[in-house]
Design a protein around this motif. Sequence first.
Motif, PDB file in Angstrom:
ATOM      1  N   GLY A   1       1.001  -0.968   0.133  1.00  0.00           N
ATOM      2  CA  GLY A   1      -0.108   0.086  -0.157  1.00  0.00           C
ATOM      3  C   GLY A   1       0.863   1.179   0.321  1.00  0.00           C
ATOM      4  O   GLY A   1       1.955   1.259   0.450  1.00  0.00           O
TER       5      GLY A   1
ATOM      6  N   ASP B   1      -8.699  -3.729   2.231  1.00  0.00           N
ATOM      7  CA  ASP B   1      -7.353  -2.849   2.735  1.00  0.00           C
ATOM      8  C   ASP B   1      -7.301  -2.242   1.119  1.00  0.00           C
ATOM      9  O   ASP B   1      -7.414  -2.000   0.607  1.00  0.00           O
ATOM     10  CB  ASP B   1      -5.961  -3.218   2.918  1.00  0.00           C
ATOM     11  CG  ASP B   1      -5.889  -4.109   4.540  1.00  0.00           C
ATOM     12  OD1 ASP B   1      -6.736  -3.441   5.152  1.00  0.00           O
ATOM     13  OD2 ASP B   1      -4.227  -4.846   4.652  1.00  0.00           O
TER      14      ASP B   1
ATOM     15  N   ASP C   1      -5.506  -0.932  -0.082  1.00  0.00           N
ATOM     16  CA  ASP C   1      -4.561  -0.909  -1.691  1.00  0.00           C
ATOM     17  C   ASP C   1      -5.050  -1.658  -2.471  1.00  0.00           C
ATOM     18  O   ASP C   1      -4.808  -2.450  -3.427  1.00  0.00           O
ATOM     19  CB  ASP C   1      -3.188  -1.092  -1.159  1.00  0.00           C
ATOM     20  CG  ASP C   1      -2.976  -2.014  -0.281  1.00  0.00           C
ATOM     21  OD1 ASP C   1      -3.902  -2.547   0.303  1.00  0.00           O
ATOM     22  OD2 ASP C   1      -1.606  -2.951  -0.135  1.00  0.00           O
TER      23      ASP C   1
ATOM     24  N   HIS D   1       3.735  -7.608  -2.643  1.00  0.00           N
ATOM     25  CA  HIS D   1       3.292  -6.562  -1.675  1.00  0.00           C
ATOM     26  C   HIS D   1       4.758  -5.694  -1.087  1.00  0.00           C
ATOM     27  O   HIS D   1       4.999  -6.510   0.268  1.00  0.00           O
ATOM     28  CB  HIS D   1       2.618  -7.584  -1.328  1.00  0.00           C
ATOM     29  CG  HIS D   1       1.477  -5.959   0.337  1.00  0.00           C
ATOM     30  ND1 HIS D   1       1.949  -6.081   1.463  1.00  0.00           N
ATOM     31  CD2 HIS D   1       0.155  -5.930  -0.170  1.00  0.00           C
ATOM     32  CE1 HIS D   1       1.107  -5.160   2.446  1.00  0.00           C
ATOM     33  NE2 HIS D   1       0.080  -4.990   0.824  1.00  0.00           N
TER      34      HIS D   1
HETATM   35 MN    MN Z   1      -1.273  -4.036   1.436  1.00  0.00          MN
END
Ligand code: MN
Length: 313
Positions: A11, A92, A94, A279
């Motif tokens: 994110g 989330d 993201d 990620h």
């Molecule tokens: Mn994330």
Amino acid sequence: MRLKIIGSAAGGGFPQWNCNYRLSRAARAGSTSVRPRLQSSLAASADGRDWILFNASPDIRQQIAQTPELQPRAEGPLRSTPIKAVVLTNGDVDHVAGLLSLREREPFAIYAAPQILAILAANPIFDVLDPTIVPRRALPIEGELEIRDPTGRPTGLMVESFAVPGKVPLYLEDRSRPDADFSSDSGDTMGVRIWSGADEDRAALYIPGCARVDDVLRRRLLGAASVLFDGTLYTDDEMIAAGVGQKTGQRMGHIAMSGDDGSIARLSGLDIERAIFVHINNTNPVLDEESAEHAAVRAAGWEIAQDGMEIEL
Ligand code: MN
Ligand code: MLT
């Protein structure tokens, strides 16, 4: 089956808009060993025509622009998309914010665990995706299903979904109790096994968020053809040591790569053909291809995802 990692950063992306840490600075300066990355998302296709996204990142517009397979076909109708479904592994920002960029009354299907569907239902902004045009379908907390396009036609892609140790989304944490335990093993964070209906032996496991590797998860990953796994942090206290935050990886629901309880140690000896970290957070030293940490991860047999990386299974 074809898989394409269209966003390999955590994110915020890399460099993150407000990040002035040395890695973000190097990426902005155009360092050849520190490459920028978009936010967490994977595209998969059984037939090379219909595509399924796993997570819809805030960078989705750019991800589609960089990925011809995800663009309307030249011979297609005036408004069209090869993206037939989006599977969400958690709620989330993201992983869900990109849904808002997929408005325009274009049909595709959304798959998510019941509690993530409840988040979408509770936030009227997601009604820009009219559920009569963009059906919302439950991803089982534990079970298999065939991914179908919005009309119900099979895409040829199969998914087995399962809960992994994780956490409720950051925005659902109770701010009045910052030290409370927000961890969750009940489907707020999911992993998926993905394969083309024709070839179950050549499956990929996609687990972009995971707080811990327990024996159940080790068994699931045993002998896997491909594992795309949470590579947020190299060390648990990395964000604190970098001076950019107060939280450990454990507090954020992310296992570190290194250490006795880290993912490299816990996933060793499982005979995984291809293990790839996804990620990746903007503090993770592996982002620098010339770092000792990058070398250590590679020496342990892991790959570090970059945007556009393809996996053919
Ligand atoms: Mn994330
Ligand atoms: C995470 O993976 O921990 C989340 O994306 C954090 C966030 O929502 O910013």
